[in-house]
Motif scaffolding. Structure first.
Motif, PDB file in Angstrom:
ATOM      1  N   GLN A 180       0.834  -1.202   0.000  1.00 54.26           N
ATOM      2  CA  GLN A 180       0.000   0.000   0.000  1.00 54.26           C
ATOM      3  C   GLN A 180       0.873   1.258   0.000  1.00 54.26           C
ATOM      4  N   GLU A 181       1.945   1.242   0.781  1.00 52.43           N
ATOM      5  CA  GLU A 181       2.847   2.393   0.838  1.00 52.43           C
ATOM      6  C   GLU A 181       3.491   2.645  -0.530  1.00 52.43           C
ATOM      7  N   MET A 182       3.842   1.568  -1.231  1.00 54.67           N
ATOM      8  CA  MET A 182       4.469   1.708  -2.540  1.00 54.67           C
ATOM      9  C   MET A 182       3.485   2.298  -3.550  1.00 54.67           C
ATOM     10  N   TRP A 183       2.233   1.854  -3.471  1.00 54.08           N
ATOM     11  CA  TRP A 183       1.216   2.421  -4.360  1.00 54.08           C
ATOM     12  C   TRP A 183       0.982   3.891  -4.054  1.00 54.08           C
ATOM     13  N   GLN A 184       1.031   4.258  -2.793  1.00 53.13           N
ATOM     14  CA  GLN A 184       0.823   5.657  -2.424  1.00 53.13           C
ATOM     15  C   GLN A 184       1.916   6.547  -3.021  1.00 53.13           C
ATOM     16  N   LYS A 185       3.162   6.099  -2.924  1.00 53.24           N
ATOM     17  CA  LYS A 185       4.227   6.889  -3.529  1.00 53.24           C
ATOM     18  C   LYS A 185       4.055   6.945  -5.042  1.00 53.24           C
ATOM     19  N   TRP A 186       3.645   5.820  -5.626  1.00 49.57           N
ATOM     20  CA  TRP A 186       3.456   5.768  -7.072  1.00 49.57           C
ATOM     21  C   TRP A 186       2.436   6.818  -7.522  1.00 49.57           C
ATOM     22  N   VAL A 187       1.327   6.913  -6.820  1.00 47.77           N
ATOM     23  CA  VAL A 187       0.308   7.917  -7.157  1.00 47.77           C
ATOM     24  C   VAL A 187       0.894   9.323  -7.052  1.00 47.77           C
ATOM     25  N   ASP A 221      -6.746  13.231 -10.134  1.00 46.63           N
ATOM     26  CA  ASP A 221      -7.933  12.371 -10.055  1.00 46.63           C
ATOM     27  C   ASP A 221      -7.749  11.086 -10.844  1.00 46.63           C
ATOM     28  N   GLU A 222      -7.134  11.195 -12.025  1.00 54.35           N
ATOM     29  CA  GLU A 222      -6.938  10.012 -12.856  1.00 54.35           C
ATOM     30  C   GLU A 222      -5.999   9.012 -12.183  1.00 54.35           C
ATOM     31  N   CYS A 223      -4.892   9.495 -11.639  1.00 56.07           N
ATOM     32  CA  CYS A 223      -3.938   8.595 -10.973  1.00 56.07           C
ATOM     33  C   CYS A 223      -4.570   7.935  -9.750  1.00 56.07           C
ATOM     34  N   VAL A 224      -5.322   8.705  -8.984  1.00 53.07           N
ATOM     35  CA  VAL A 224      -6.014   8.157  -7.813  1.00 53.07           C
ATOM     36  C   VAL A 224      -7.041   7.117  -8.233  1.00 53.07           C
ATOM     37  N   ALA A 225      -7.758   7.388  -9.323  1.00 57.78           N
ATOM     38  CA  ALA A 225      -8.806   6.462  -9.788  1.00 57.78           C
ATOM     39  C   ALA A 225      -8.217   5.118 -10.198  1.00 57.78           C
ATOM     40  N   VAL A 226      -7.063   5.129 -10.855  1.00 53.31           N
ATOM     41  CA  VAL A 226      -6.439   3.865 -11.268  1.00 53.31           C
ATOM     42  C   VAL A 226      -6.012   3.063 -10.034  1.00 53.31           C
ATOM     43  N   ALA A 227      -5.342   3.714  -9.077  1.00 51.19           N
ATOM     44  CA  ALA A 227      -4.915   3.015  -7.868  1.00 51.19           C
ATOM     45  C   ALA A 227      -6.110   2.441  -7.110  1.00 51.19           C
ATOM     46  N   THR A 228      -7.183   3.196  -7.041  1.00 56.36           N
ATOM     47  CA  THR A 228      -8.392   2.744  -6.339  1.00 56.36           C
ATOM     48  C   THR A 228      -8.988   1.528  -7.024  1.00 56.36           C
ATOM     49  N   ALA A 229      -9.042   1.556  -8.356  1.00 57.73           N
ATOM     50  CA  ALA A 229      -9.591   0.420  -9.108  1.00 57.73           C
ATOM     51  C   ALA A 229      -8.751  -0.835  -8.895  1.00 57.73           C
ATOM     52  N   TYR A 279      -2.859  -0.518 -16.289  1.00 58.45           N
ATOM     53  CA  TYR A 279      -3.811  -0.888 -15.239  1.00 58.45           C
ATOM     54  C   TYR A 279      -5.163  -0.212 -15.471  1.00 58.45           C
ATOM     55  N   GLY A 280      -5.124   1.045 -15.900  1.00 57.11           N
ATOM     56  CA  GLY A 280      -6.365   1.752 -16.185  1.00 57.11           C
ATOM     57  C   GLY A 280      -7.167   1.083 -17.279  1.00 57.11           C
ATOM     58  N   HIS A 281      -6.482   0.662 -18.333  1.00 57.53           N
ATOM     59  CA  HIS A 281      -7.169  -0.059 -19.404  1.00 57.53           C
ATOM     60  C   HIS A 281      -7.778  -1.366 -18.889  1.00 57.53           C
ATOM     61  N   SER A 282      -7.030  -2.066 -18.034  1.00 55.04           N
ATOM     62  CA  SER A 282      -7.511  -3.351 -17.504  1.00 55.04           C
ATOM     63  C   SER A 282      -8.795  -3.194 -16.698  1.00 55.04           C
ATOM     64  N   TYR A 283      -8.925  -2.057 -16.007  1.00 56.80           N
ATOM     65  CA  TYR A 283     -10.085  -1.842 -15.148  1.00 56.80           C
ATOM     66  C   TYR A 283     -11.071  -0.834 -15.732  1.00 56.80           C
ATOM     67  N   GLN A 284     -10.913  -0.552 -17.039  1.00 50.87           N
ATOM     68  CA  GLN A 284     -11.810   0.368 -17.739  1.00 50.87           C
ATOM     69  C   GLN A 284     -11.905   1.732 -17.056  1.00 50.87           C
ATOM     70  N   VAL A 285     -10.766   2.238 -16.604  1.00 45.46           N
ATOM     71  CA  VAL A 285     -10.702   3.566 -16.009  1.00 45.46           C
ATOM     72  C   VAL A 285     -10.279   4.566 -17.084  1.00 45.46           C
ATOM     73  N   GLU A 286     -11.097   5.568 -17.315  1.00 44.53           N
ATOM     74  CA  GLU A 286     -10.768   6.594 -18.297  1.00 44.53           C
ATOM     75  C   GLU A 286      -9.692   7.515 -17.728  1.00 44.53           C
ATOM     76  N   ALA A 287      -8.579   7.633 -18.439  1.00 44.31           N
ATOM     77  CA  ALA A 287      -7.466   8.462 -17.957  1.00 44.31           C
ATOM     78  C   ALA A 287      -6.794   9.146 -19.145  1.00 44.31           C
ATOM     79  N   PRO A 288      -7.479  10.087 -19.792  1.00 47.37           N
ATOM     80  CA  PRO A 288      -6.940  10.699 -21.012  1.00 47.37           C
ATOM     81  C   PRO A 288      -5.662  11.509 -20.796  1.00 47.37           C
ATOM     82  N   LEU A 289      -5.542  12.217 -19.683  1.00 45.91           N
ATOM     83  CA  LEU A 289      -4.315  12.972 -19.439  1.00 45.91           C
ATOM     84  C   LEU A 289      -3.143  12.044 -19.176  1.00 45.91           C
ATOM     85  N   LEU A 290      -3.396  10.995 -18.406  1.00 43.74           N
ATOM     86  CA  LEU A 290      -2.360  10.011 -18.131  1.00 43.74           C
ATOM     87  C   LEU A 290      -1.883   9.368 -19.426  1.00 43.74           C
TER      88      LEU A 290
END
Length: 311
Positions: A180-187, A221-229, A279-290
């Motif tokens: 979880q800590e590693m994902w937090q830094k990643w975001v 928001d996009e980075c947070v949404a991918v991590a959450t998914a 990861y966003g594509h895998s979970y159908q998360v829209e992330a156009p800026l990313l």
């Protein structure tokens, strides 16, 4: 414990030097050119916590003759495969590999090479760079290492590592939830890296123009949404901290990706942004800026490669 720091760049050089300054048994595994420079000039640090110059113990891959207790792995993603080859003779049955690379891809690579037991999870927080004289310049006072077993257990060996790293001149944390800590830094680094590289400027300059702040907020928001998914939602406290840093109109804050970009150096686009896009594509998360940031930096990377090949 015998510590082998793989890479004496801004991160490994900084923490390795602080560990040696605190009396720990530290050796740096470096390439021949860096070894010559360190032998000539020493390992030099310019820091808000005090400048330091020392003559470190250094070794090249061909000179490794025994295993180490801890391998502090601090190379960039593009150097990981070579680092694995170089450090393999230093890995014994009880060796702990403590990587502080960005993203999560390196965990898969290391466990494939050395087995799951050998690899720890790690997070490094420091803002530092190498200057034109090969000195390590710490840009801000933040300096922290977080570490833990990937399965969350608090084992005797991770306590031994904690004892070794603690009270060595920087902040430390033994975590029971290191993934979880590693994902937090990643975001965090993906958010700042995305906006500064895509929009080509420090945070303050981006926020000072019309729609700049709104674009920054969307990127976060996009980075947070991918991590959450993916099952690793950042806590609100982290999101608030990112928002605080990323919305100041007078901030000179940049990201390590942006600084590498401006130097014409290799950028960790695939491990910091590319994997998040996948990861966003895998979970159908829209992330156009990313996605746009990733494309922009991959074009840059290809241009860099093409220019290098023509020389």
């Amino acid at each position: 414990m015998k510590i082998l720091v793989v890479g004496a760049g801004a991160v490994g050089g900084y923490f390795g030097a602080r560990l040696e300054q605190a009396g720990r048994d530290v050796t740096f595994l470096v390439r021949p050119a860096r070894a010559q420079q360190l032998q000539r000039d020493g390992l030099r640090i310019l820091s808000p916590h005090g400048d330091l110059t020392l003559k470190p113990k250094i070794i090249t891959a061909q000179e490794i003759v025994s295993a180490y207790d801890i391998i502090f792995l601090s190379v960039k993603a593009q150097a990981l495969d070579q680092a694995i080859k170089d450090m393999t003779p230093a890995v014994g049955p009880q060796t702990m590999i403590y990587p502080v690379l960005n993203g999560m891809r390196h965990i898969r690579t290391l466990t494939k090479a050395f087995g799951e037991r050998a690899v720890l999870g790690g997070v490094c927080i420091v803002i530092a760079d190498l200057d034109e004289q090969e000195r390590i310049v710490q840009i801000a006072p933040l300096q922290k290492l977080t570490y833990g077993e990937l399965n969350g257990e608090i084992t005797p060996r991770i306590r031994a590592l904690d004892d070794t790293f603690r009270d060595a001149g920087f902040d430390t944390e033994l975590s029971a939830n290191i993934t979880q800590e590693m994902w937090q830094k990643w975001v965090m680094i993906a958010s700042l890296g995305l906006v500064t590289c895509l929009l080509d400027g420090p945070i303050g300059e981006i926020n000072a123009v019309p729609d700049g702040q709104q674009t920054v907020l969307q990127a976060i928001d996009e980075c947070v949404a991918v991590a959450t998914a993916c099952g690793f939602p950042p806590p609100q406290s982290l999101i608030d901290n990112i928002l605080k840093q990323a919305t100041l109109k007078d901030s000179k804050l940049t990201s390590s990706m942006y600084r590498d970009l401006k130097k014409g150096a290799h950028v960790e686009v695939d491990t910091i942004l590319g994997d998040l896009v996948d990861y966003g594509h895998s979970y159908q998360v829209e992330a156009p800026l990313l996605q746009a940031g990733c494309v922009r930096l991959r074009v840059y990377q290809n241009t860099l490669k093409s220019t290098s090949e023509k020389r």
